[in-house]
Design an enzyme around this catalytic site. Sequence first.
Site, PDB file in Angstrom:
ATOM      1  N   ASN A  61      -2.369 -11.071   6.376  1.00 16.68           N
ATOM      2  CA  ASN A  61      -1.191 -10.428   6.400  1.00 16.68           C
ATOM      3  C   ASN A  61      -0.379 -10.254   7.775  1.00 16.68           C
ATOM      4  O   ASN A  61       0.505 -10.104   8.004  1.00 16.68           O
ATOM      5  CB  ASN A  61      -1.320  -9.052   5.599  1.00 16.68           C
ATOM      6  N   GLU A  83       7.371  -3.918   5.197  1.00 15.36           N
ATOM      7  CA  GLU A  83       6.078  -3.200   5.248  1.00 15.36           C
ATOM      8  C   GLU A  83       5.277  -3.427   6.532  1.00 15.36           C
ATOM      9  O   GLU A  83       4.007  -4.301   6.196  1.00 15.36           O
ATOM     10  CB  GLU A  83       5.428  -3.364   3.823  1.00 15.36           C
ATOM     11  N   LYS A  93      -8.556  -9.101   4.209  1.00 18.29           N
ATOM     12  CA  LYS A  93      -6.939  -9.336   3.750  1.00 18.29           C
ATOM     13  C   LYS A  93      -6.020  -9.199   5.217  1.00 18.29           C
ATOM     14  O   LYS A  93      -5.379 -10.053   4.877  1.00 18.29           O
ATOM     15  CB  LYS A  93      -6.710  -8.488   2.424  1.00 18.29           C
ATOM     16  N   ASN A 136       2.947 -12.521   7.539  1.00 14.92           N
ATOM     17  CA  ASN A 136       3.934 -11.670   7.070  1.00 14.92           C
ATOM     18  C   ASN A 136       5.174 -11.573   8.203  1.00 14.92           C
ATOM     19  O   ASN A 136       6.171 -11.924   7.787  1.00 14.92           O
ATOM     20  CB  ASN A 136       3.451 -10.422   6.624  1.00 14.92           C
ATOM     21  N   GLY A 142       5.168   3.886  -9.414  1.00 12.37           N
ATOM     22  CA  GLY A 142       5.627   2.803  -8.915  1.00 12.37           C
ATOM     23  C   GLY A 142       5.138   1.516  -9.781  1.00 12.37           C
ATOM     24  O   GLY A 142       4.348   0.864  -9.285  1.00 12.37           O
ATOM     25  N   ALA A 143       5.600   1.568 -11.080  1.00 10.38           N
ATOM     26  CA  ALA A 143       4.988   0.601 -12.017  1.00 10.38           C
ATOM     27  C   ALA A 143       5.902  -0.846 -11.606  1.00 10.38           C
ATOM     28  O   ALA A 143       6.590  -1.225 -12.709  1.00 10.38           O
ATOM     29  CB  ALA A 143       5.226   0.900 -13.593  1.00 10.38           C
ATOM     30  N   GLY A 144       5.909  -1.406 -10.525  1.00 10.39           N
ATOM     31  CA  GLY A 144       6.628  -2.611 -10.465  1.00 10.39           C
ATOM     32  C   GLY A 144       5.622  -3.730 -10.965  1.00 10.39           C
ATOM     33  O   GLY A 144       4.803  -3.635 -11.933  1.00 10.39           O
ATOM     34  N   ALA A 145       5.488  -5.023 -10.065  1.00 11.24           N
ATOM     35  CA  ALA A 145       4.936  -6.136 -10.600  1.00 11.24           C
ATOM     36  C   ALA A 145       3.367  -5.886 -10.913  1.00 11.24           C
ATOM     37  O   ALA A 145       2.577  -6.082 -11.599  1.00 11.24           O
ATOM     38  CB  ALA A 145       5.129  -7.149  -9.689  1.00 11.24           C
ATOM     39  N   ILE A 146       2.770  -5.319  -9.708  1.00  9.95           N
ATOM     40  CA  ILE A 146       1.118  -5.076  -9.564  1.00  9.95           C
ATOM     41  C   ILE A 146       0.930  -3.761 -10.580  1.00  9.95           C
ATOM     42  O   ILE A 146       0.232  -3.679 -11.453  1.00  9.95           O
ATOM     43  CB  ILE A 146       0.788  -4.793  -8.053  1.00  9.95           C
TER      44      ILE A 146
END
Length: 327
Positions: free
Chosen positions: A208, A285, A204, A212, A7-11
Amino acid sequence: MRVAVVGAGAIGAYVGAVLDRAGADVHLIARGPHLAAMRRHGVQVLSPRGDFTAHVHATDDPSAIGPVDYVFLGLKAHAYAACGPLVHPLLHADTAVVAAQNGIPWWYFHALKGPYEGRCVESVDPGGAVSRVLPPERAVGCVVYAATELEAPGVVRHLEGTRFSVGEPDSTVSARCLAFSEAMRAGGLKCPVEADLRNDIWIKLLGNIAFNPLSALSRATMAQICRHQDTRALVATMMRETLAVAEAVGCRPEISVERRLAGAERVGEHKTSTLQDLERGRPMELDVLLAAVVELAALTRTPVPKLCAIHAVTDLLAQTTYGSDAA
C-alpha cells in the site's frame, strides 16, 4: 452474537452478509441508494465461491439498533474521528470495535511494551481525536486480504481473497477475538487470530505504501508500475525503507521485497483504491498509509528519503485537489 457494521460499503456489506449466513444477528448502517437497495432486496453477493443473498436489517439510524457485541468498522480511517454519533449508540460496556483499516491504526502503540507504549500517532490520531471516539481498549485490529467492490447499490462483487486476520493490541489471544473468528469462519471466511497482528499490518502496508501513492501520481495500474523499470526500482526502495521503520519500532515482518513485488505484479491491471478515490473526487487515504510511516521514521530517526519525497508530492496533490485542509 449481535454485530453492527458501520460503513456497510463493499467490504462492510460483504462481512455483514457472511456473518448473517453464519447465524449472527447483523445490522448494517449505510445511506443513500445503497441503503435503499439493501432494504428492498438484501445484500446480493456475487462471488467465484458462489452467489448468495443475505436479508439483513439495514438502517441509517444506529439508535434503532442499540448496543451490540461487535462493531465492524467499514469506514475509511479519515472518517474515524467523526464517527462517534454512529458508533456510540451501539456500545455497551464490553463492545469490541473491529477496525478493518489499511495502514497504521490509531491504536498502534496501545499496550505495546517498549519505549513508545501509549504514544499517539498524530498522522492518524491528531490530538487523540480518534482515541476519544474509539478508545483503544475496545479495538480489535483487522487486516483485510479480500477484494470487493460495489457493482451496484446493494450488490457486492467479491473479487478475490477470503482472509481477515484479527488480533488484540496487547498481543493476547482473547475470547472476543476467538468468538469473532469462529463466526467469520462459520460464514465461509478465513479469520486467523494473530498473536502479533502488527506483522500483518506491516506486510500489507509494504504494498500500500508504495503502489497507492505512486498510482495516484502516475494514474497507472499496479502491473504498469511493476513493468516500468524505474518505478519498479522506486517501489523496491520504498519497501526497504518501510521495513527499516518497522524494525525501528520493534517489528520484523518476514517477507522479501521481491516476493511482495511479484505478488503485486500478478494482480495485474488493477487500480489501487487511492487512485479510484482520486478519480471519484474522494479524499485519498494516505495519512495512515504514508504520512504515519514518515512520522514513525522521524520518531525513530530512520532515514527514509524516498518515502519523504513521495509524501511531499502526494500531500501537495491532495491540497491542490481538495483544498488546504486535505491530506
